[in-house]
Design an enzyme around this catalytic site. Structure first.
Site, PDB file in Angstrom:
ATOM      1  N   ASP A  61      -3.256  -4.566   5.633  1.00  0.00           N
ATOM      2  CA  ASP A  61      -2.857  -4.154   4.550  1.00  0.00           C
ATOM      3  C   ASP A  61      -3.673  -5.364   3.437  1.00  0.00           C
ATOM      4  O   ASP A  61      -4.326  -6.065   3.052  1.00  0.00           O
ATOM      5  CB  ASP A  61      -1.994  -4.187   4.433  1.00  0.00           C
ATOM      6  CG  ASP A  61      -1.242  -3.995   2.600  1.00  0.00           C
ATOM      7  OD1 ASP A  61      -2.179  -3.838   1.540  1.00  0.00           O
ATOM      8  OD2 ASP A  61       0.227  -4.085   2.167  1.00  0.00           O
ATOM      9  N   ASN A  72     -13.848  -0.227   0.758  1.00  0.00           N
ATOM     10  CA  ASN A  72     -13.627   1.389   0.721  1.00  0.00           C
ATOM     11  C   ASN A  72     -12.010   1.845  -0.224  1.00  0.00           C
ATOM     12  O   ASN A  72     -12.016   2.239  -0.504  1.00  0.00           O
ATOM     13  CB  ASN A  72     -14.052   1.951   1.832  1.00  0.00           C
ATOM     14  CG  ASN A  72     -13.695   3.870   1.888  1.00  0.00           C
ATOM     15  OD1 ASN A  72     -13.982   4.302   0.603  1.00  0.00           O
ATOM     16  ND2 ASN A  72     -12.455   3.868   2.220  1.00  0.00           N
ATOM     17  N   TYR A 127      -6.116   2.972 -13.255  1.00  0.00           N
ATOM     18  CA  TYR A 127      -6.820   3.622 -12.151  1.00  0.00           C
ATOM     19  C   TYR A 127      -8.530   2.847 -12.905  1.00  0.00           C
ATOM     20  O   TYR A 127      -9.620   2.536 -12.347  1.00  0.00           O
ATOM     21  CB  TYR A 127      -7.138   4.588 -11.536  1.00  0.00           C
ATOM     22  CG  TYR A 127      -8.066   4.807 -10.301  1.00  0.00           C
ATOM     23  CD1 TYR A 127      -8.276   4.746  -9.241  1.00  0.00           C
ATOM     24  CD2 TYR A 127      -9.106   5.704 -11.192  1.00  0.00           C
ATOM     25  CE1 TYR A 127      -8.825   5.056  -8.205  1.00  0.00           C
ATOM     26  CE2 TYR A 127     -10.435   5.965 -10.105  1.00  0.00           C
ATOM     27  CZ  TYR A 127     -10.233   5.875  -8.097  1.00  0.00           C
ATOM     28  OH  TYR A 127     -10.632   5.828  -8.096  1.00  0.00           O
ATOM     29  N   LYS A 152     -10.881   0.089 -11.168  1.00  0.00           N
ATOM     30  CA  LYS A 152     -13.330   0.671 -11.206  1.00  0.00           C
ATOM     31  C   LYS A 152     -13.916  -0.041 -12.021  1.00  0.00           C
ATOM     32  O   LYS A 152     -15.526  -0.158 -11.275  1.00  0.00           O
ATOM     33  CB  LYS A 152     -13.109   2.130 -10.946  1.00  0.00           C
ATOM     34  CG  LYS A 152     -12.133   3.100  -9.926  1.00  0.00           C
ATOM     35  CD  LYS A 152     -12.434   1.895  -8.818  1.00  0.00           C
ATOM     36  CE  LYS A 152     -11.450   2.880  -7.417  1.00  0.00           C
ATOM     37  NZ  LYS A 152     -12.123   2.533  -5.797  1.00  0.00           N
TER      38      LYS A 152
HETATM   39  N1  LIG Z   1     -11.937  10.956  -3.151  1.00  0.00           N
HETATM   40  C1  LIG Z   1     -12.169  11.346  -4.800  1.00  0.00           C
HETATM   41  O1  LIG Z   1     -12.251  11.740  -5.962  1.00  0.00           O
HETATM   42  C2  LIG Z   1     -12.866   9.314  -5.189  1.00  0.00           C
HETATM   43  C3  LIG Z   1     -13.733   9.396  -6.515  1.00  0.00           C
HETATM   44  C4  LIG Z   1     -14.443   7.957  -6.821  1.00  0.00           C
HETATM   45  C5  LIG Z   1     -13.504   7.065  -5.905  1.00  0.00           C
HETATM   46  N2  LIG Z   1     -12.692   6.960  -5.190  1.00  0.00           N
HETATM   47  C6  LIG Z   1     -12.381   6.244  -4.071  1.00  0.00           C
HETATM   48  O2  LIG Z   1     -13.786   5.803  -2.890  1.00  0.00           O
HETATM   49  C7  LIG Z   1     -12.334   4.647  -2.183  1.00  0.00           C
HETATM   50  C8  LIG Z   1     -11.681   6.127  -0.609  1.00  0.00           C
HETATM   51  O3  LIG Z   1     -10.998   7.136  -1.111  1.00  0.00           O
HETATM   52  P1  LIG Z   1     -10.563   8.621  -0.280  1.00  0.00           P
HETATM   53  O4  LIG Z   1     -10.274  10.239  -1.080  1.00  0.00           O
HETATM   54  O5  LIG Z   1     -10.733   8.559   0.629  1.00  0.00           O
HETATM   55  O6  LIG Z   1      -9.062   8.418  -0.559  1.00  0.00           O
HETATM   56  P2  LIG Z   1      -8.044   8.850   0.688  1.00  0.00           P
HETATM   57  O7  LIG Z   1      -7.294   8.291   0.577  1.00  0.00           O
HETATM   58  O8  LIG Z   1      -8.691   9.936   1.506  1.00  0.00           O
HETATM   59  O9  LIG Z   1      -8.364   7.666   2.254  1.00  0.00           O
HETATM   60  C9  LIG Z   1      -8.417   5.987   1.742  1.00  0.00           C
HETATM   61  C10 LIG Z   1      -7.818   5.653   2.828  1.00  0.00           C
HETATM   62  O10 LIG Z   1      -8.017   4.181   2.771  1.00  0.00           O
HETATM   63  C11 LIG Z   1      -5.870   3.750   3.422  1.00  0.00           C
HETATM   64  N3  LIG Z   1      -5.458   2.750   2.840  1.00  0.00           N
HETATM   65  C12 LIG Z   1      -4.683   2.823   1.056  1.00  0.00           C
HETATM   66  N4  LIG Z   1      -4.249   2.311   1.260  1.00  0.00           N
HETATM   67  C13 LIG Z   1      -4.628   0.910   2.076  1.00  0.00           C
HETATM   68  C14 LIG Z   1      -4.149  -0.862   1.856  1.00  0.00           C
HETATM   69  N5  LIG Z   1      -3.636  -1.330   1.096  1.00  0.00           N
HETATM   70  N6  LIG Z   1      -4.856  -1.429   3.420  1.00  0.00           N
HETATM   71  C15 LIG Z   1      -5.665  -0.718   4.018  1.00  0.00           C
HETATM   72  N7  LIG Z   1      -5.828   0.238   4.037  1.00  0.00           N
HETATM   73  C16 LIG Z   1      -5.620   1.500   2.801  1.00  0.00           C
HETATM   74  C17 LIG Z   1      -5.545   4.483   3.827  1.00  0.00           C
HETATM   75  O11 LIG Z   1      -4.398   5.067   4.238  1.00  0.00           O
HETATM   76  C18 LIG Z   1      -6.895   5.689   3.732  1.00  0.00           C
HETATM   77  O12 LIG Z   1      -6.707   6.198   4.854  1.00  0.00           O
HETATM   78  C19 LIG Z   1     -10.822   4.698  -3.022  1.00  0.00           C
HETATM   79  O13 LIG Z   1     -11.787   3.328  -3.381  1.00  0.00           O
HETATM   80  C20 LIG Z   1     -10.849   5.531  -4.377  1.00  0.00           C
HETATM   81  O14 LIG Z   1     -10.622   5.037  -5.260  1.00  0.00           O
HETATM   82  C21 LIG Z   1     -12.442   8.536  -4.419  1.00  0.00           C
END
Ligand SMILES: NC(=O)c1ccc[n+]([C@@H]2O[C@H](COP(=O)([O-])OP(=O)(O)OC[C@H]3O[C@@H](n4cnc5c(N)ncnc54)[C@H](O)[C@@H]3O)[C@@H](O)[C@H]2O)c1
Length: 256
Positions: free
Chosen positions: A59, A86, A152, A156
């Site tokens: 976590d 990530n 958020y 970032k």
């Molecule tokens: N999807 C988008 O459009 C987007 C855009 C810009 C930035 N991001 C960033 O990209 C990164 C990945 O996002 P994603 O879209 O793949 O999200 P997602 O929700 O599909 O995957 C995120 C993963 O992180 C895990 N997670 C959540 N909380 C956690 C914790 N406390 N400890 C460990 N693991 C944890 C989740 O279980 C999940 O497997 C994030 O930092 C997000 O802010 C996403």
């Protein structure tokens, strides 16, 4: 095999971009440490990469979990070459809807956890005099107006600022620190936010998709592989003289 025999910790590797990065890094020859809070998706990723690495339920909001993650990785492999910070969370909230609990939740993982993971991993990389840290930020941290919520975006922005300061303070140990700023990326998180926006706006899914894609110069949202490609480049020797950068992967949504 651009990452042959490298040891890479990837947080949030169960789903989305983290999953795509884990699969790509394993194909490139890395031992992947799947650091994930969700046991089911973590196990799926770990099986998919043929168990080439380690699974550590983590976590990112708990510094004790981060310390245990690094200790278990060091016990298994004796080194850490790459950290992909990530894991991240958000939800769709208007300016007046953000609560103290929302703020603490997002900062605890996206900014606080990300920093303490960089710090703990860098203690090992500094001894090795080498390492690559890649933080997943967002174009939200550069003021993208379509962000899911203001807090958020703040997390970032913090990632982008910390990437620069860490790059400066860790350069003497030959540790590169860069960030990727994804735009809209088709993951579970993206789907969740889309559902929340649809429920509020009353738009059809097709209309919301059409508007989103029309706003992107190259005309499409990212696939998770678009982010894994950049992560692989930044983690490879090809990026040895790049540090402190926050690189947009967004089809041209934001210029800077
Ligand atoms: N999807 C988008 O459009 C987007 C855009 C810009 C930035 N991001 C960033 O990209 C990164 C990945 O996002 P994603 O879209 O793949 O999200 P997602 O929700 O599909 O995957 C995120 C993963 O992180 C895990 N997670 C959540 N909380 C956690 C914790 N406390 N400890 C460990 N693991 C944890 C989740 O279980 C999940 O497997 C994030 O930092 C997000 O802010 C996403």
């Amino acid at each position: 095999m651009r990452l042959e025999n490298k040891v890479a910790i990837i947080t949030g590797a169960g789903r989305g971009m983290g999953h795509a990065e884990a699969v790509r890094f394993a194909k490139e020859g890395a031992q992947v440490v799947v650091a994930e809070i969700d046991e089911t998706s973590a196990k799926q990723t770990f099986e998919e990469i043929g168990g080439h690495g380690l699974l550590v339920l983590t976590d990112m909001a708990r510094v004790s979990d981060i310390n245990a993650l690094v200790e278990r990785t060091m016990a298994a492999f004796g080194r850490i070459d790459i950290l992909i910070n990530n894991a991240g969370v958000t939800r769709s909230l208007g300016f007046f809807e953000v609560t103290e609990a929302d703020w603490d939740w997002m900062y605890s993982i996206n900014a606080r956890g990300l920093f303490f993971c960089m710090q703990r991993v860098a203690r090992e990389m500094a001894k090795q005099k080498s390492g690559k840290i890649i933080n997943i930020a967002s174009i939200a941290g550069k003021g993208f107006r379509g962000t899911s919520n203001i807090a958020y975006a703040g997390t970032k922005g913090a990632v982008i600022a910390m990437t620069r300061i860490a790059a400066h303070q860790l350069a003497r140990y030959n540790i590169n620190v860069n960030a990727i700023c994804p735009g809209a990326t088709r993951t579970h998180l993206y789907e969740t936010i889309q559902q929340e926006i649809l429920a509020k706006s009353g738009l059809s899914r097709e209309e919301a998709e059409r508007r989103m894609e029309a706003s992107i110069p190259l005309g499409r949202a990212n696939s998770p592989d678009d982010i894994a490609n950049m992560a692989c480049f930044l983690a490879s020797d090809e990026a040895n003289n790049i540090t402190g950068q926050s690189i947009n992967v967004d089809g041209g949504l934001v210029w800077d």
